[in-house]
Design a protein around this motif. Structure first.
Motif, PDB file in Angstrom:
ATOM      1  N   ILE A  84       0.851  -1.208   0.000  1.00 36.65           N
ATOM      2  CA  ILE A  84       0.000   0.000   0.000  1.00 36.65           C
ATOM      3  C   ILE A  84       0.881   1.251   0.000  1.00 36.65           C
ATOM      4  N   SER A  85       1.899   1.262   0.863  1.00 41.69           N
ATOM      5  CA  SER A  85       2.803   2.423   0.942  1.00 41.69           C
ATOM      6  C   SER A  85       3.574   2.607  -0.360  1.00 41.69           C
ATOM      7  N   SER A  86       3.955   1.494  -1.013  1.00 38.72           N
ATOM      8  CA  SER A  86       4.693   1.570  -2.287  1.00 38.72           C
ATOM      9  C   SER A  86       3.838   2.225  -3.364  1.00 38.72           C
ATOM     10  N   VAL A  87       2.574   1.773  -3.470  1.00 40.08           N
ATOM     11  CA  VAL A  87       1.662   2.357  -4.458  1.00 40.08           C
ATOM     12  C   VAL A  87       1.393   3.822  -4.112  1.00 40.08           C
ATOM     13  N   GLY A  88       1.344   4.118  -2.806  1.00 35.36           N
ATOM     14  CA  GLY A  88       1.133   5.497  -2.349  1.00 35.36           C
ATOM     15  C   GLY A  88       2.200   6.442  -2.868  1.00 35.36           C
ATOM     16  N   ILE A  89       3.460   5.988  -2.866  1.00 35.18           N
ATOM     17  CA  ILE A  89       4.566   6.834  -3.361  1.00 35.18           C
ATOM     18  C   ILE A  89       4.366   7.155  -4.846  1.00 35.18           C
ATOM     19  N   ILE A  90       3.989   6.139  -5.631  1.00 37.93           N
ATOM     20  CA  ILE A  90       3.784   6.353  -7.076  1.00 37.93           C
ATOM     21  C   ILE A  90       2.590   7.288  -7.318  1.00 37.93           C
ATOM     22  N   ALA A  91       1.490   7.063  -6.568  1.00 37.73           N
ATOM     23  CA  ALA A  91       0.293   7.917  -6.720  1.00 37.73           C
ATOM     24  C   ALA A  91       0.625   9.370  -6.383  1.00 37.73           C
ATOM     25  N   CYS A  92       1.396   9.571  -5.318  1.00 40.62           N
ATOM     26  CA  CYS A  92       1.772  10.933  -4.900  1.00 40.62           C
ATOM     27  C   CYS A  92       2.711  11.585  -5.918  1.00 40.62           C
ATOM     28  N   LEU A  93       3.566  10.765  -6.539  1.00 41.26           N
ATOM     29  CA  LEU A  93       4.499  11.283  -7.546  1.00 41.26           C
ATOM     30  C   LEU A  93       3.703  11.875  -8.725  1.00 41.26           C
ATOM     31  N   ILE A  94       2.711  11.119  -9.204  1.00 43.63           N
ATOM     32  CA  ILE A  94       1.879  11.609 -10.317  1.00 43.63           C
ATOM     33  C   ILE A  94       1.127  12.865  -9.872  1.00 43.63           C
ATOM     34  N   THR A  95       0.612  12.836  -8.632  1.00 48.57           N
ATOM     35  CA  THR A  95      -0.146  13.985  -8.104  1.00 48.57           C
ATOM     36  C   THR A  95       0.708  15.254  -8.079  1.00 48.57           C
ATOM     37  N   THR A  96       1.964  15.120  -7.672  1.00 48.85           N
ATOM     38  CA  THR A  96       2.855  16.282  -7.572  1.00 48.85           C
ATOM     39  C   THR A  96       3.039  16.957  -8.928  1.00 48.85           C
TER      40      THR A  96
ATOM     41  N   ALA B  88      -5.762   3.036   9.097  1.00 54.60           N
ATOM     42  CA  ALA B  88      -4.782   4.077   9.474  1.00 54.60           C
ATOM     43  C   ALA B  88      -3.737   4.219   8.386  1.00 54.60           C
ATOM     44  N   LEU B  89      -3.311   3.086   7.835  1.00 51.85           N
ATOM     45  CA  LEU B  89      -2.316   3.103   6.763  1.00 51.85           C
ATOM     46  C   LEU B  89      -2.889   3.764   5.512  1.00 51.85           C
ATOM     47  N   GLY B  90      -4.195   3.561   5.287  1.00 55.45           N
ATOM     48  CA  GLY B  90      -4.872   4.209   4.153  1.00 55.45           C
ATOM     49  C   GLY B  90      -4.830   5.714   4.307  1.00 55.45           C
ATOM     50  N   MET B  91      -5.095   6.194   5.534  1.00 52.84           N
ATOM     51  CA  MET B  91      -5.073   7.634   5.799  1.00 52.84           C
ATOM     52  C   MET B  91      -3.668   8.200   5.563  1.00 52.84           C
ATOM     53  N   LEU B  92      -2.653   7.371   5.814  1.00 56.77           N
ATOM     54  CA  LEU B  92      -1.258   7.822   5.684  1.00 56.77           C
ATOM     55  C   LEU B  92      -0.639   7.439   4.343  1.00 56.77           C
ATOM     56  N   SER B  93      -1.419   6.770   3.474  1.00 57.64           N
ATOM     57  CA  SER B  93      -0.839   6.275   2.213  1.00 57.64           C
ATOM     58  C   SER B  93      -0.424   7.429   1.302  1.00 57.64           C
ATOM     59  N   THR B  94      -1.059   8.580   1.465  1.00 55.24           N
ATOM     60  CA  THR B  94      -0.688   9.754   0.649  1.00 55.24           C
ATOM     61  C   THR B  94       0.210  10.697   1.461  1.00 55.24           C
ATOM     62  N   ILE B  95       1.036  10.104   2.317  1.00 56.24           N
ATOM     63  CA  ILE B  95       1.885  10.881   3.240  1.00 56.24           C
ATOM     64  C   ILE B  95       2.850  11.803   2.482  1.00 56.24           C
ATOM     65  N   ALA B  96       3.325  11.355   1.287  1.00 60.60           N
ATOM     66  CA  ALA B  96       4.280  12.186   0.539  1.00 60.60           C
ATOM     67  C   ALA B  96       3.629  13.507   0.121  1.00 60.60           C
ATOM     68  N   THR B  97       2.384  13.428  -0.383  1.00 60.46           N
ATOM     69  CA  THR B  97       1.660  14.653  -0.768  1.00 60.46           C
ATOM     70  C   THR B  97       1.290  15.469   0.470  1.00 60.46           C
ATOM     71  N   GLY B  98       0.819  14.786   1.520  1.00 61.58           N
ATOM     72  CA  GLY B  98       0.439  15.471   2.766  1.00 61.58           C
ATOM     73  C   GLY B  98       1.596  16.257   3.340  1.00 61.58           C
ATOM     74  N   LEU B  99       2.771  15.643   3.351  1.00 61.77           N
ATOM     75  CA  LEU B  99       3.954  16.331   3.888  1.00 61.77           C
ATOM     76  C   LEU B  99       4.419  17.453   2.972  1.00 61.77           C
ATOM     77  N   ALA B 100       4.273  17.262   1.655  1.00 64.95           N
ATOM     78  CA  ALA B 100       4.688  18.304   0.709  1.00 64.95           C
ATOM     79  C   ALA B 100       3.872  19.580   0.937  1.00 64.95           C
TER      80      ALA B 100
END
Length: 773
Positions: free
Chosen positions: A337-349, A493-505
């Motif tokens: 889930i966290s791995s896919v989250g990084i890719i999803a956030c990358l596209i979002t950025t 909880a992990l779902g809420m944090l899966s977009t952590i890269a975008t949230g932190l950005a």
């Protein structure tokens, strides 16, 4: 259709490496903005913000011709910005090194405690022991669990410290670059600040995932088939991450708010000078504080949440069918889930930096909000993909002694409900803290009758803002627990944090923009430049509040998942509130967030008192300071903030770290379960209301200062009685939103994960007092 073990072993580290590479790319793009003036002899304009060292070279590079500088020499502005940036960077680095010395000492002592407590369970025996869950099987010795838990704790602590430190370095690297880019327009400044935030977001998300992945594989070489012992030891990683985050949040929060309150009260209210005026002796300390508190502290905090939610899910999975049957890919579902989250956030950025350009001030906040919506939508698709490829269609999940049959689509719903609840909490937080909506405008309007009514309205807003987030959290817990027991809550909880890269950005973007505004003011740049950085900062204030909402919401879910894992490991069948042992724990636990908040608020108050006295002393004793002909002594104010925060962060830290050890050892696991439940229930409410009250007061002040609407202009201008009342509200809210509120989510998580790590010891030796009675 399940991914093979080899594919999983490739997907997780590749996603982490892609995240780190993307962070490096963003850093390279930010570094192209130069903060050293480049002299040219008829060569035309150089690239970057320093272009046009004088007006002579303007013809060759007319796109860099800076009209709004209004007669200021460009060369001097760049030099000034570079000098201020260096002062802020040096102050932040010096403080973090001092803080980390103390945190490192604590880490060493606590690592020894973990080893001694857990190793003593079987009398430091090196013989294999009977498994706790898999009856009739043998597991690795308790001494090995003690050793590997200690190593995991140190790994988590170091990763947390490094994450916070790198975040601070990137922010201090980017602040002056954002200021210089603001001369070309608000769009260029926005991209620089956002890219810098993305560096931190992706570095933290990817490094946290990578270190956890490596730890699981390396520990697995020793543990072999004993997955129960392996993932019990891995929980030390979450404990290390959160314990360092506590020091980062509390120490950084005290530092930043002591400086902020001191600078505001004397500068704005007493001396009637603008925010970030270079004549104010506390101004450098204030800007340093933004980096050590809001950046380094927030980074460590969200890393801790990520590590703990992963650990809670892995612990429960290891005693479910995934662990019992040694199914590697489903076992790694939280990491996938966290791995896919990084890719999803990358596209979002890319949507913010490349696909769409911010061209006007009113496009800033919508651009940041779109980041949340796009990342959530992309991640929903990603979760469906991972649930389909990474899980068997049917499996069983451990549910307090029994095994519950679950389908893969049910886990998809669990993760998704956490993800979308995070978005709901984010938007509710924005509604209550953004000055674009009526709640904050009502608070601003209440300043007409003075500071008292402003405080009353602000407190009421904070209490009211708790309602919808709590319903969102409650619904997530009910649905995820009904579908997949405590594992469901952990992956929510992990779902809420899966977009952590975008949230932190978007979270780190705020303090970077705030610093950029401060540098513009101190460098004497034009009013129009300051207006642009103020617009970036106002949007950043709201995104910071959204980030805190995410952190608090995820902390509630993480704590409950850890609580469930603790109850299972400690051998408690039911937590009965009617038994006195549990009920007294419940009462004490509910009191702890108030005790903790009292300590942190008092610390900020004491430090701010010293700061106010020092700033007053300098204004009264340094001739020519108010006229701008003499320089203030910035270093003394930086020292006051540093000394106060280092001294004052230890008692709150000790309260949180020692409570589970004392309660578990002397009163037993049942009382400790009451303490954890009480702290969770009361801590979440106080954290949300404190953060939103402070955020609303801050933006009410900015609403009056900006004077963007007819209503706002009737309350202003700066220096009016209305504005002074708003500044008082803002200074009261500062420790609420940046010290006590954000630190509380660490309190509830940290006590839960610490209890889980020490659960084997408490189950064996706990409750000494009740055994005597």
């Amino acid at each position: 259709m399940v991914l093979s073990e080899l594919a999983t072993q490739l997907v997780v580290p590749v996603a982490a490496v892609v995240g780190i590479a993307f962070a490096v790319l963003q850093w390279v793009l930010v570094s192209k903005v130069k903060v050293t003036p480049e002299r040219r002899d008829g060569e035309g304009a150089s690239s970057g913000a320093a272009a046009g060292a004088g007006k002579n070279g303007a013809a060759a590079g007319s796109e860099y011709l800076i009209e709004e500088e209004e007669g200021l020499n460009d060369h001097n502005v760049v030099v000034k910005c570079a000098e201020i940036q260096t002062a802020i960077s040096e102050g932040a680095t010096s403080f973090l090194f001092t803080e980390y010395k103390y945190a490192g000492g604590f880490m060493a002592i606590f690592a020894v405690l973990i080893f001694l407590f857990l190793g003593s369970i079987e009398g430091f025996s090196t013989k294999d022991q009977a498994c706790h869950y898999s009856k009739g099987k043998t597991c690795k010795p308790a001494l090995a669990n003690a050793l590997f838990s200690t190593i995991a704790f140190v790994l988590g602590a170091i990763t947390s410290l490094v994450s916070g430190f790198l975040g601070m370095k990137i922010a201090t690297y980017a602040n002056a670059r954002t200021t210089l880019e603001a001369r070309k327009g608000v769009g260029k400044a926005f991209i620089t600040a956002f890219r810098s935030g993305a560096v931190m977001g992706f570095l933290l998300a990817a490094s946290g995932l990578f270190v956890l992945y490596v730890a699981i594989n390396v520990f697995g070489l020793y543990y072999g088939d004993d997955w129960e012992g392996l993932f019990e030891a891995i929980t030390g990683y979450g404990l290390g991450g959160s314990s360092m985050a506590l020091f980062g949040r509390v120490g950084g929060g005290i530092y930043t708010k002591a400086a902020d309150v001191g600078a505001d009260l004397v500068g704005k209210v007493e001396r009637n000078i603008p925010e970030d005026d270079p004549r104010n002796p506390a101004v450098i300390a204030d800007n340093v504080g933004d980096n050590v508190g809001d950046i380094a502290g927030m980074g460590s905090d969200l890393f801790g949440s990520y590590a703990e939610s992963s650990c809670a899910a892995l612990v429960v999975a290891s005693i479910s069918s995934f662990g019992i049957n040694h199914e590697f890919t489903p076992m790694m579902y939280p990491l996938l889930i966290s791995s896919v989250g990084i890719i999803a956030c990358l596209i979002t950025t890319l949507f913010a930096t490349d696909f769409f350009e911010v061209k006007a001030v009113d496009e800033i906040e919508p651009a940041l909000k779109k980041q949340l919506i796009i990342s959530t939508a992309l991640m929903t698709v990603g979760i469906a993909l991972v649930s389909w490829l990474g899980l068997p269609s049917t499996f069983t999940i451990f549910n307090f002694g029994a095994q519950k049959t679950v389908h893969n689509w049910q886990l998809f719903l669990c993760v998704s409900v956490g993800l979308w609840a995070g978005l709901v909490i984010g938007f509710v937080t924005e509604y209550y803290t953004s000055n674009a909506y009526s709640p904050v405008q009502d608070v601003a309007d209440s300043c007409r009758t003075g500071a008292a009514t402003n405080v009353i309205f602000g407190l009421a807003l904070g209490y009211k803002s708790v309602i919808i987030p709590i319903f969102a959290i409650a619904f997530s817990i009910f649905l995820s627990f009904s579908l997949a027991a405590m594992y469901g809550v952990a992956v929510a909880a992990l779902g809420m944090l899966s977009t952590i890269a975008t949230g932190l950005a978007i979270d780190a973007y705020g303090p970077i923009s705030d610093n950029a505004g401060g540098i513009a003011e101190m460098a004497g740049m034009s009013h129009r430049i300051r207006e642009r950085t103020d617009a970036l900062d106002a949007a950043g204030n709201t995104t910071a509040a959204i980030g805190k909402g995410f952190a608090i919401g995820s902390a509630a879910l993480v704590s409950l998942a850890l609580f469930g894992a603790f109850v299972s490991r400690a051998g408690i069948t039911t937590v009965d509130v009617l038994t006195p042992n549990v009920f007294i724990g419940l009462l004490v636990g509910a009191m702890l967030p108030y005790w903790f908040s009292a300590m942190t608020m008092k610390s900020v108050g004491s430090a701010a008192l010293k700061m106010v006295e020092e700033v007053r002393r300098q204004f009264n004793t340094i001739p020519g300071l108010m006229e701008g002909t003499a320089k203030p002594d910035y270093a003394t104010c930086v020292k006051i903030s540093t000394d106060a925060s280092i001294k004052e962060m230890i008692p709150p830290g000790a309260l949180v770290m020692l409570t589970p050890l004392i309660v578990g050892t002397f009163f037993g696991v049942e009382t400790l379960s009451g303490v954890l439940a009480g702290a969770l229930v009361s801590g979440v409410q106080i954290a949300i209301s404190a953060s939103n009250t402070g955020g609303a007061w801050d933006n009410a002040k900015k609403y009056i200062e900006a004077g963007a609407s007819e209503h706002a202009r009737t309350l202003g201008p700066k220096g009016s009685d209305c504005h002074k009342a708003a500044v008082i509200g803002d200074t009261i809210g500062d420790p609420l939103k940046d010290t006590s509120g954000p630190s509380l989510n660490i309190l509830i998580k940290l006590m839960a994960v610490e209890s889980l790590v020490f659960a084997p010891f408490f189950a064996t030796y706990g409750g000494i007092l009740f055994k005597w009675l």
